[in-house]
Design a protein around this motif. Structure first.
Motif, PDB file in Angstrom:
ATOM      1  N   ASP A 128      -2.121   3.742  11.541  1.00  0.00           N
ATOM      2  CA  ASP A 128      -3.180   3.082  10.782  1.00  0.00           C
ATOM      3  C   ASP A 128      -3.083   3.428   9.299  1.00  0.00           C
ATOM      4  OD1 ASP A 128      -5.584   2.148   9.690  1.00  0.00           O
ATOM      5  OD2 ASP A 128      -6.778   2.805  11.413  1.00  0.00           O
ATOM      6  N   LEU A 129      -2.918   2.420   8.476  1.00  0.00           N
ATOM      7  CA  LEU A 129      -2.799   2.597   7.032  1.00  0.00           C
ATOM      8  C   LEU A 129      -4.041   3.248   6.428  1.00  0.00           C
ATOM      9  CD1 LEU A 129      -1.137   2.070   4.446  1.00  0.00           C
ATOM     10  CD2 LEU A 129      -2.115  -0.223   4.392  1.00  0.00           C
ATOM     11  N   SER A 130      -5.192   3.025   7.015  1.00  0.00           N
ATOM     12  CA  SER A 130      -6.432   3.591   6.472  1.00  0.00           C
ATOM     13  C   SER A 130      -6.651   5.042   6.905  1.00  0.00           C
ATOM     14  CB  SER A 130      -7.640   2.742   6.883  1.00  0.00           C
ATOM     15  OG  SER A 130      -7.849   2.843   8.280  1.00  0.00           O
ATOM     16  N   GLN A 131      -5.715   5.594   7.661  1.00  0.00           N
ATOM     17  CA  GLN A 131      -5.828   6.967   8.165  1.00  0.00           C
ATOM     18  C   GLN A 131      -4.615   7.808   7.751  1.00  0.00           C
ATOM     19  OE1 GLN A 131      -8.531   8.158   9.803  1.00  0.00           O
ATOM     20  NE2 GLN A 131      -9.456   6.156   9.450  1.00  0.00           N
ATOM     21  N   ASP A 191      -2.489  -2.082   8.248  1.00  0.00           N
ATOM     22  CA  ASP A 191      -3.947  -2.154   8.292  1.00  0.00           C
ATOM     23  C   ASP A 191      -4.414  -3.066   9.432  1.00  0.00           C
ATOM     24  OD1 ASP A 191      -2.996  -4.457   7.078  1.00  0.00           O
ATOM     25  OD2 ASP A 191      -4.662  -4.618   5.675  1.00  0.00           O
ATOM     26  N   ASP A 192      -3.506  -3.829  10.031  1.00  0.00           N
ATOM     27  CA  ASP A 192      -3.887  -4.750  11.103  1.00  0.00           C
ATOM     28  C   ASP A 192      -2.682  -5.018  12.015  1.00  0.00           C
ATOM     29  OD1 ASP A 192      -4.877  -6.721  12.771  1.00  0.00           O
ATOM     30  OD2 ASP A 192      -5.574  -8.013  11.145  1.00  0.00           O
ATOM     31  N   GLY A 251       0.792  -1.227   0.000  1.00  0.00           N
ATOM     32  CA  GLY A 251       0.000   0.000   0.000  1.00  0.00           C
ATOM     33  C   GLY A 251       0.822   1.272   0.000  1.00  0.00           C
ATOM     34  N   ARG A 281       1.363  -4.894   5.227  1.00  0.00           N
ATOM     35  CA  ARG A 281       0.001  -5.426   5.123  1.00  0.00           C
ATOM     36  C   ARG A 281       0.117  -6.929   4.954  1.00  0.00           C
ATOM     37  NH1 ARG A 281      -4.300  -3.062   0.891  1.00  0.00           N
ATOM     38  NH2 ARG A 281      -3.014  -1.278   1.340  1.00  0.00           N
ATOM     39  N   THR A 293      -0.491   4.012  -2.634  1.00  0.00           N
ATOM     40  CA  THR A 293      -1.761   4.606  -2.211  1.00  0.00           C
ATOM     41  C   THR A 293      -1.542   5.569  -1.051  1.00  0.00           C
ATOM     42  OG1 THR A 293      -2.947   2.647  -2.962  1.00  0.00           O
ATOM     43  CG2 THR A 293      -4.089   4.072  -1.384  1.00  0.00           C
ATOM     44  N   LEU A 294      -0.691   5.186  -0.099  1.00  0.00           N
ATOM     45  CA  LEU A 294      -0.402   6.051   1.042  1.00  0.00           C
ATOM     46  C   LEU A 294       0.326   7.311   0.596  1.00  0.00           C
ATOM     47  CD1 LEU A 294      -0.401   6.671   4.059  1.00  0.00           C
ATOM     48  CD2 LEU A 294       1.686   5.269   4.258  1.00  0.00           C
TER      49      LEU A 294
END
Length: 180
Positions: free
Chosen positions: A158-161, A143-144, A13, A115, A16-17
């Motif tokens: 956090d990868l989603s943030q 992400d986890d 990721g 990830r 994307t990041l």
């Protein structure tokens, strides 16, 4: 300029990041450059275009410029390892930030992007994280966190943030000032 690398395996990721961080930084009025590691043969111009023809004719360097962008292509006669520092020297020194994607073994401060699904994208190989043994890894983005192969001593983000990653970068900006 401040410099930070984003290291990790294929599929983690990173792109994307970095893309999200560039947009967030630009929205804050920051000038951002990106260095991206590419594998072996790649092209930025198209067959038949003048720049392509000049390179194919044997030019060592071709610089394309318009009123909106500039691109420099350099052809090496033999495979050449260019260091991250050599690439940084090519950039406009007035930028606020340089985000480096790839170069996981480069000697610049970095954030490891991890990830679990990256294992599937890397042909089932057991992937070893950098953070336990690379002192240049300042944080881990995932992400986890429960799926990390070991508990990092570094902060876990956090990868989603991406906004949280940006906040971490801004809080540590003084330590990321490039000094080479």
């Amino acid at each position: 300029m401040k410099v930070i690398g984003f290291a990790g395996y294929s599929g983690a990721g990173k792109t994307t990041l970095v893309e999200a961080l560039v947009a967030l930084m630009k929205a804050r009025g920051l000038k951002v450059s990106v260095i991206k590691h590419a594998h072996h043969h790649f092209d930025v111009d198209r067959e038949g275009k003048d720049s392509w023809r000049h390179r194919k004719a044997g030019a060592y360097e071709v610089l394309l410029a318009s009123d909106q962008r500039m691109a420099l292509m350099r052809e090496y006669a033999q495979p050449t390892q260019v260091s991250v520092h050599d690439m940084l020297a090519q950039l406009d020194p007035s930028v606020d930030w340089v985000l480096i994607e790839g170069f996981k073994h480069g000697d610049v401060p970095k954030i490891e992007v991890w990830r679990q699904q990256q294992d599937r994208l890397n042909k089932g190989k057991t992937l070893e994280p950098l953070f336990p043994h690379d002192a240049m890894v300042l944080a881990v983005v995932t992400d986890d966190p429960d799926q990390l192969p070991a508990a990092p001593a570094q902060p876990v983000l956090d990868l989603s943030q991406p906004q949280t990653v940006l906040q971490w970068l801004l809080a540590h900006a003084d330590t990321l000032e490039y000094k080479n």
